[in-house]
Scaffold this motif. Structure first.
Motif, short mmCIF file in Angstrom:
data_model
loop_
_atom_site.label_atom_id
_atom_site.label_comp_id
_atom_site.label_asym_id
_atom_site.label_seq_id
_atom_site.Cartn_x
_atom_site.Cartn_y
_atom_site.Cartn_z
N SER A 8 -31.39 -13.75 -26.43
CA SER A 8 -31.27 -12.65 -25.47
C SER A 8 -30.06 -11.75 -25.72
N TYR A 42 -15.83 -27.57 -28.79
CA TYR A 42 -16.64 -26.61 -29.57
C TYR A 42 -16.60 -26.97 -31.06
N THR A 47 -19.04 -10.11 -29.86
CA THR A 47 -20.14 -10.38 -28.91
C THR A 47 -19.53 -10.64 -27.53
P1 NDP Z 1 -23.29 -14.97 -26.52
O1 NDP Z 1 -22.42 -15.61 -25.48
O2 NDP Z 1 -23.21 -13.51 -26.75
O3 NDP Z 1 -24.82 -15.39 -26.26
C1 NDP Z 1 -25.14 -16.73 -26.05
C2 NDP Z 1 -26.64 -16.88 -26.07
O4 NDP Z 1 -26.97 -18.27 -25.92
C3 NDP Z 1 -27.33 -16.15 -24.92
O5 NDP Z 1 -28.55 -15.64 -25.40
C4 NDP Z 1 -27.56 -17.26 -23.89
O6 NDP Z 1 -28.70 -17.02 -23.05
C5 NDP Z 1 -27.86 -18.42 -24.82
N1 NDP Z 1 -27.66 -19.74 -24.21
C6 NDP Z 1 -26.50 -20.27 -23.71
N2 NDP Z 1 -26.73 -21.51 -23.24
C7 NDP Z 1 -28.06 -21.76 -23.43
C8 NDP Z 1 -28.90 -22.87 -23.13
N3 NDP Z 1 -28.44 -23.97 -22.55
N4 NDP Z 1 -30.22 -22.79 -23.45
C9 NDP Z 1 -30.71 -21.66 -24.04
N5 NDP Z 1 -29.96 -20.59 -24.35
C10 NDP Z 1 -28.65 -20.63 -24.05
O7 NDP Z 1 -22.94 -15.79 -27.87
P2 NDP Z 1 -22.77 -15.28 -29.37
O8 NDP Z 1 -23.88 -14.38 -29.74
O9 NDP Z 1 -21.37 -14.88 -29.58
O10 NDP Z 1 -22.94 -16.68 -30.13
C11 NDP Z 1 -24.20 -17.13 -30.61
C12 NDP Z 1 -23.97 -18.39 -31.44
O11 NDP Z 1 -23.08 -18.09 -32.51
C13 NDP Z 1 -23.33 -19.54 -30.66
O12 NDP Z 1 -23.88 -20.77 -31.10
C14 NDP Z 1 -21.88 -19.43 -31.04
O13 NDP Z 1 -21.22 -20.66 -30.92
C15 NDP Z 1 -21.99 -18.98 -32.48
N6 NDP Z 1 -20.79 -18.31 -32.98
C16 NDP Z 1 -20.32 -17.17 -32.41
C17 NDP Z 1 -19.18 -16.55 -32.91
C18 NDP Z 1 -18.61 -15.31 -32.33
O14 NDP Z 1 -17.51 -14.93 -32.77
N7 NDP Z 1 -19.25 -14.64 -31.41
C19 NDP Z 1 -18.47 -17.13 -34.06
C20 NDP Z 1 -19.06 -18.32 -34.59
C21 NDP Z 1 -20.19 -18.87 -34.06
P3 NDP Z 1 -28.57 -16.14 -21.65
O15 NDP Z 1 -28.55 -14.69 -22.10
O16 NDP Z 1 -29.80 -16.49 -20.89
O17 NDP Z 1 -27.29 -16.56 -21.00
#
Ligand code: NDP
Length: 251
Positions: A17, A158, A193
């Motif tokens: 999303s 994490y 993000t």
């Molecule tokens: P965001 O916080 O922007 O988005 C998180 C997403 O995960 C949302 O779509 C949320 O859904 C969904 N989500 C959270 N919990 C659940 C759950 N229990 N079940 C289903 N969906 C869930 O995160 P990012 O885009 O920044 O990160 C995405 C991935 O990349 C993560 O795994 C993060 O650890 C990893 N990452 C991110 C980095 C960064 O710098 N941003 C760096 C390295 C890794 P909803 O919209 O419904 O809340």
């Protein structure tokens, strides 16, 4: 690249999303896949991702389930298989942070992060592994993090979850390799993000100073690596992580 089409493929992207997951959904749909956009709490954001996929001429649908719940994952994947007939691509992207120094960290913060980021990937991999093995083709890509390789003060939960994802990926890669299913990961550095917007500006500036490319990455940078790993171009690549981090960690 010649074999980057995903026509006829069904892709499930957890946490599709927002942020990185959203960019992955748009990218895979642009390559021809029908994309299941998973979310947990933001139907508005998931519907907006689906609307953008459709307005670009692609196919997709939003599915709500909590990846940390074994029951919800099992019934959602059963439903997805019933709705589409097969699942070809799984991107384990859903993730959360609950930061704090380990001396002060509540057990709940540890459990929530491990349950969502690591156990969630296990539940989803378990749900697709048998169908993918049977069809003799599958692509599983998990979004880990530079933090899982380098560690980070204030993120023990994490880092442990993301490092766990590395072991999970490499083990499952060995289990599924002979059946045409590859299992890989992408380890992003700092990407712009909602997750990183929570950081105070001075922390973001400090992080930038440690990145040889001097800037945060974009969600499209990560989606491009995922696109390669789910395509036929990467057929001989399994158990690997692509680091997308502007040079901040060279693993
Ligand atoms: P965001 O916080 O922007 O988005 C998180 C997403 O995960 C949302 O779509 C949320 O859904 C969904 N989500 C959270 N919990 C659940 C759950 N229990 N079940 C289903 N969906 C869930 O995160 P990012 O885009 O920044 O990160 C995405 C991935 O990349 C993560 O795994 C993060 O650890 C990893 N990452 C991110 C980095 C960064 O710098 N941003 C760096 C390295 C890794 P909803 O919209 O419904 O809340």
């Amino acid at each position: 690249m010649k074999n980057m089409t995903l026509e006829g493929k069904i892709a499930v992207v957890t946490g599709g999303s927002r942020g990185i997951g959203r960019a992955v959904c748009l990218r895979l749909a642009g390559m021809g896949a029908t994309v299941v956009v998973n979310y947990v709490s933001r139907p508005d954001a998931a519907e907006s991702t689906v609307a953008e996929i459709i307005s670009n001429g692609g196919k997709g649908a939003a599915y709500q389930f909590d990846v940390s719940s074994s029951d919800q994952v099992q019934s959602a994947f059963k439903q997805i298989l019933a709705d589409f007939g097969h699942i070809d691509i799984l991107v384990n992207n859903a993730g959360i942070t609950r930061d704090g120094l380990v001396a002060m960290m509540k057990e709940q913060a540890w459990d929530e992060v491990i349950d969502t980021n690591l156990k969630g990937a296990f539940h989803c991999i378990k749900a697709v592994s048998r169908p993918m093995m049977k069809q003799r083709w599958g692509r599983i890509v998990s979004i880990a993090s530079v933090i899982g390789f380098a560690g980070n003060a204030g993120q023990a939960n994490y880092a442990a979850a993301k490092a766990g994802m590395v072991g999970l990926t490499r083990s499952v890669a060995r289990e599924l390799a002979s059946r045409g299913v590859t299992v890989n990961g992408v380890a992003p550095g700092y990407i712009d993000t909602d997750m990183t917007k929570e950081l105070p500006p001075e922390v973001t500036e400090k992080i930038k100073a440690e990145i040889p490319m001097n800037s945060l990455g974009t969600v499209e940078d990560v989606a491009a690596a995922v696109a390669y790993l789910v395509s036929d171009e990467s057929r001989y690549v399994t158990g690997q992580f692509i680091h997308v981090n502007g040079g901040m960690f060279m693993g």
